[in-house]
Design a protein around this motif. Structure first.
Motif, PDB file in Angstrom:
ATOM      1  N   ILE A  43      -8.242   3.714   0.912  1.00 46.17           N
ATOM      2  CA  ILE A  43      -7.750   2.558   0.171  1.00 46.17           C
ATOM      3  C   ILE A  43      -8.875   1.527   0.090  1.00 46.17           C
ATOM      4  O   ILE A  43      -9.309   0.975   1.115  1.00 46.17           O
ATOM      5  CB  ILE A  43      -6.521   1.947   0.860  1.00 46.17           C
ATOM      6  N   ALA A  62       0.811  -1.211   0.000  1.00 50.92           N
ATOM      7  CA  ALA A  62       0.000   0.000   0.000  1.00 50.92           C
ATOM      8  C   ALA A  62       0.853   1.274   0.000  1.00 50.92           C
ATOM      9  O   ALA A  62       0.435   2.295  -0.556  1.00 50.92           O
ATOM     10  CB  ALA A  62      -0.940   0.004   1.205  1.00 50.92           C
ATOM     11  N   SER A  92      -0.319  -4.726  -2.649  1.00 53.55           N
ATOM     12  CA  SER A  92      -1.016  -3.961  -3.681  1.00 53.55           C
ATOM     13  C   SER A  92      -1.951  -4.850  -4.493  1.00 53.55           C
ATOM     14  O   SER A  92      -2.938  -4.358  -5.059  1.00 53.55           O
ATOM     15  CB  SER A  92      -0.008  -3.273  -4.606  1.00 53.55           C
ATOM     16  N   ILE A 151      -5.505  -4.431  -3.474  1.00 57.19           N
ATOM     17  CA  ILE A 151      -6.090  -3.090  -3.555  1.00 57.19           C
ATOM     18  C   ILE A 151      -6.758  -2.894  -4.912  1.00 57.19           C
ATOM     19  O   ILE A 151      -6.156  -3.159  -5.947  1.00 57.19           O
ATOM     20  CB  ILE A 151      -5.021  -2.008  -3.338  1.00 57.19           C
ATOM     21  N   LEU A 208     -10.179  -2.053  -0.912  1.00 56.02           N
ATOM     22  CA  LEU A 208      -9.694  -3.397  -1.196  1.00 56.02           C
ATOM     23  C   LEU A 208     -10.627  -4.094  -2.184  1.00 56.02           C
ATOM     24  O   LEU A 208     -11.794  -3.722  -2.341  1.00 56.02           O
ATOM     25  CB  LEU A 208      -9.580  -4.198   0.099  1.00 56.02           C
TER      26      LEU A 208
END
Length: 797
Positions: free
Chosen positions: A220, A143, A193, A196, A222
């Motif tokens: 952020i 992230a 990442s 995400i 997910l």
């Protein structure tokens, strides 16, 4: 404390219902001929003259929703590789079109060898959305890497901020993460990442979000998976700097009818280099400090999320996220001690080991229910977060002559600490649409408890001896109660209005057991938000935003214990720190979605931050935290988003930033402010069906803000991603910061007449090779359903 609310704001809130005039919603879902979702399709309503009356893009699951005035329209839906859909509509009220299937343009697909991809960045009225899945630079990372790749987001010195707007608060799936500094960076590094979907940058958050964060919020999101499908993705990555790290992650998404499941796991092993330099210009002579360390990058994390539809209108769910990290280091510090004549007097060598470890657990349970045909949505959330960390630092300081002959052992010690944080919260939210107006309101309560215990043992005799003057136990509790109300609607066809009010009541108690000292605070604050949009024409859009925010100090900053960096320098918290407040104003103009111009002014009151203070009597450097300034930050920027060719997406930001600062607590220093230029360029080239090249560059000039000066910074990142086996396999190669210039440089201040200049370069330049394999089934044959509100939040610390 007296709180007032502008009278005109009250009047406007009372007038919100009149905005309902003849407004309605049109919704549906865009699919291909096999009923698979088509995300990022353009959806437009055209009036009788062919002009766009309203428009949007479909979400990743194909769904869309837009507002319109009743009347006759032509619906047009377009997506790359598909034949445009057109249909005449007579719309008199809220209308759902269900699934709309687009037919593949087989002729176009057979002729085109270079395919245009979905946009890496999409602008929203209050910020932007960065598509992490489409970023080569974020592939195989975490992230922190993803945030660093987002336009206008700055990740430096263990702080996440928006361009020119100060520190931002970070959320994950709409839930606040109140960890800060190294703890926040460690938490974000535990999120791969590959897990995400995208990152929302929200410059002026609406009232339903907590008021924390002077620089807005960064959310952020997910991955949740598209409807009626399952997918598994495995990613392996290797990073090479001075040392290497190897990571492995797996994400499983399964959605079928009433059942939605997400499972992910991530592990990493290896090391990274830590390098710092501090030059302190004491009256007696210059001290050059050079620190190098080999830091463990061992971590593991996992996530579990389950949602189930009890009925067509009600769903329940649970979620868990946990991580464990052990970033210990082997340290070596050389301090070259000069005399007033610039001659080298002696060398002080610090050697030691730091054993660190942290564990976090996050639990959430929620219920979402659509109450009636008006689409009133009620949601409940219960959250619990725990964070445990430990720190064990052994170091020995030895004095040598300039010729490196032994003189004496100057200091030997063990400095250890433990910190426990527990957070409980509960909230209820209501989305209450009325005709042409969407009201949201809700309430939240949270309780946070933190305890820290620090012990300092003198070990120079060979046996540990407790030093009470350098040891401390500290406890802190914070309770918060909040209610909010906001309304969104349109005034005619040109104006849009979003008004919100959030009221927060906070009580805090901090107690230092060893110092026998307690501090209590209590405050009731009102946080208004205002967002006015004006659609001058199909090409020109304007918006004015205002929001008031609060920045509360993190727990570590409130703890008065000393954490020794080396034998002659330490960092300590301040239990008397107070929150700072900011008023943020933004004016933006957008031209055809291609050119975005922004003018902003942010006013900060009672600002706090680190203060480097040198004691010339014993040449000791102390880093404290103080409320020491008030300031004004401003900027003018232009963002150009341009598809140079169907296969070359380019986005360029150019900002001129400035500030004006004054000190408020009698600090022995003089403020200084200097404007600076920031620019960045992100370029994505999609070559053929499976090859993508990314070239990113950013630069800012040297500048001064208040107490500190900053050196210039530049970064060039080169990335390549190659898809294979019908995109089931992808291989990515990234060269990050090719010229090794993207690190904190010449971070300097002058306090008490002593100048300090600090540089930190922690593995800024590295190379990454990643391999990803995905497989699954997008054609589970079940009845397509619509899932309710995903919005869930919590404050965690």
């Amino acid at each position: 404390m007296k709180n007032t609310m502008p009278k005109n704001l009250v009047v406007i809130l009372l007038l919100l219902p009149i905005l309902a005039r003849s407004q309605a919603k049109l919704s549906g879902r865009v699919t291909d001929e096999k009923q698979a979702a088509l995300g990022w399709a353009n959806v437009m309503l055209l009036d009788s003259t062919g002009k766009i009356a309203s428009g949007t893009t479909s979400k990743e699951d194909g769904s869309f929703e837009l507002q319109y005035r009743t009347g006759s329209f032509t619906l047009r839906i377009s997506a790359v590789g598909y034949i445009d859909f057109r249909n005449a509509l007579l719309l008199r009220g809220d209308t759902s079109l269900g699934n709309i299937a687009l037919r593949a343009d087989t002729k176009s697909l057979s002729e085109v060898s270079i395919i245009r991809r979905r946009k890496l960045v999409q602008f929203t009225p209050g910020g932007l959305v960065f598509d992490v899945q489409n970023s080569v630079a974020a592939s195989g990372g975490n992230a922190v890497n993803a945030l660093s790749s987002a336009p206008g987001v700055i990740v430096e010195n263990n702080t996440v901020s928006m361009l020119g707007k100060g520190a931002s608060r970070v959320m994950v799936d709409g839930r606040m993460v109140e960890l800060s500094g190294e703890e926040l960076m460690g938490f974000l590094k535990s999120i791969p990442s590959a897990d995400i979907r995208n990152i929302e940058v929200i410059g002026n958050p609406p009232a339903k979000y907590q008021s924390a964060g002077n620089g807005g919020l960064i959310n952020i999101n997910l991955k949740k998976g598209s409807g009626n499908s399952w997918k598994n993705s495995t990613t392996a990555a290797y990073d090479q700097n001075s040392y290497g790290t190897l990571s492995l992650s797996n994400v499983l998404l399964y959605n079928r009818e009433r059942f939605r499941l997400s499972l992910s796991g991530n592990g990493q092993l290896g090391h990274s280099r830590v390098s710092q330099r501090l030059d302190t210009y004491y009256p007696s002579g210059l001290w050059n400090l050079d620190y190098t360390g080999k830091q463990d990058e061992n971590k593991r994390s996992g996530r579990f999320a389950l949602d189930y539809d009890l009925s067509k209108n009600t769903s329940v769910g649970v979620q868990y996220f946990g991580s464990r990290q052990t970033p210990g280091t082997s340290d070596h510090t050389d301090i070259l001690i000069h005399n007033a004549s610039v001659g080298l007097d002696s060398v002080l060598v610090n050697q030691g080991t730091r054993m660190l470890g942290s564990t976090s657990h996050t639990y959430n349970a929620h219920l979402v229910s659509t109450l009636d045909t008006m689409k009133r949505i009620l949601s409940f959330d219960l959250d619990y977060f725990s964070f445990r960390s430990g720190f064990d630092n052994d170091f020995r300081a030895t004095v040598f002559t300039p010729q490196m002959d032994f003189v004496r052992n100057d200091q030997s010690a063990n400095n250890n600490s433990a910190q426990n944080i527990d957070n409980y919260s509960a909230k209820v939210d209501m989305e209450h649409p009325v005709k042409g107006l969407n009201l949201t309101y809700g309430a939240k309560i949270s309780s946070i408890a933190s305890s820290a215990d620090v012990r300092y043992f003198n070990t120079i005799s060979g046996s540990p001896v407790l030093d009470p003057s350098r040891s401390n136990s500290f406890s802190y509790r914070e309770n918060n109660q909040a209610v909010y109300l906001s309304g969104t609607g349109n005034i005619g066809t040109k104006f849009g209005l979003n008004l919100g009010l959030r009221l927060e009541n906070t009580q805090t108690t901090g107690r230092s057991a060893d110092l026998a000292r307690s501090t209590k605070t209590s405050y009731l604050k009102l946080f208004p938000t205002l967002d006015i949009t004006f659609k001058a024409s199909s090409s020109h859009n304007f918006s004015i935003n205002y929001g008031r925010r609060i920045n509360r100090p993190g727990f570590a900053l409130l703890n008065p214990f000393r954490s020794y960096i080396n034998s002659n320098s330490y960092s300590e918290g301040n239990p008397f720190l107070q929150p700072s407040f900011s008023d943020n104003f933004d004016l933006t103009h957008s031209y055809k979605g291609l050119i975005r111009t922004e003018l902003f002014i942010n006013r900060t009151a009672n600002g706090f931050g680190p203060v480097f203070t040198s004691n010339s009597n014993d040449n000791t450097l102390v880093i404290t935290r103080e409320n020491y300034y008030k300031g004004l930050d401003y900027g003018l920027g232009v963002t150009l988003t341009n598809d140079i060719t169907p296969w070359w997406q380019s986005q360029t930001l150019v900002y001129l930033l400035g500030s004006r600062t004054s000190f408020i607590n009698g600090i022995n220093a003089n403020p200084s402010d200097q404007a600076h230029l920031y620019l960045s360029s992100n370029n994505t080239l999609s070559i053929g069906k499976s090859t993508k090249i990314q070239v990113d560059y950013r630069y800012h000039t040297a500048y001064t803000r208040g107490l500190y000066s900053f050196g210039n910074l530049s970064s060039l990142n080169l990335g390549l991603r190659q898809g294979m086996w019908k995109e089931k396999v992808s291989v990515s190669l990234l060269a990050n910061d090719v010229f090794n210039r993207a690190y904190l440089r010449n971070y300097s201040s002058v306090v008490n007449g002593t100048r300090q200049v600090y540089n930190e370069n922690n593995s800024s330049r590295y190379f990454r090779l990643s391999f990803a394999y995905s497989f699954g089934n997008k054609d589970i044959k079940v009845k397509q359903r619509e899932f309710g509100n995903d919005e869930e939040r919590r404050r965690t610390n």
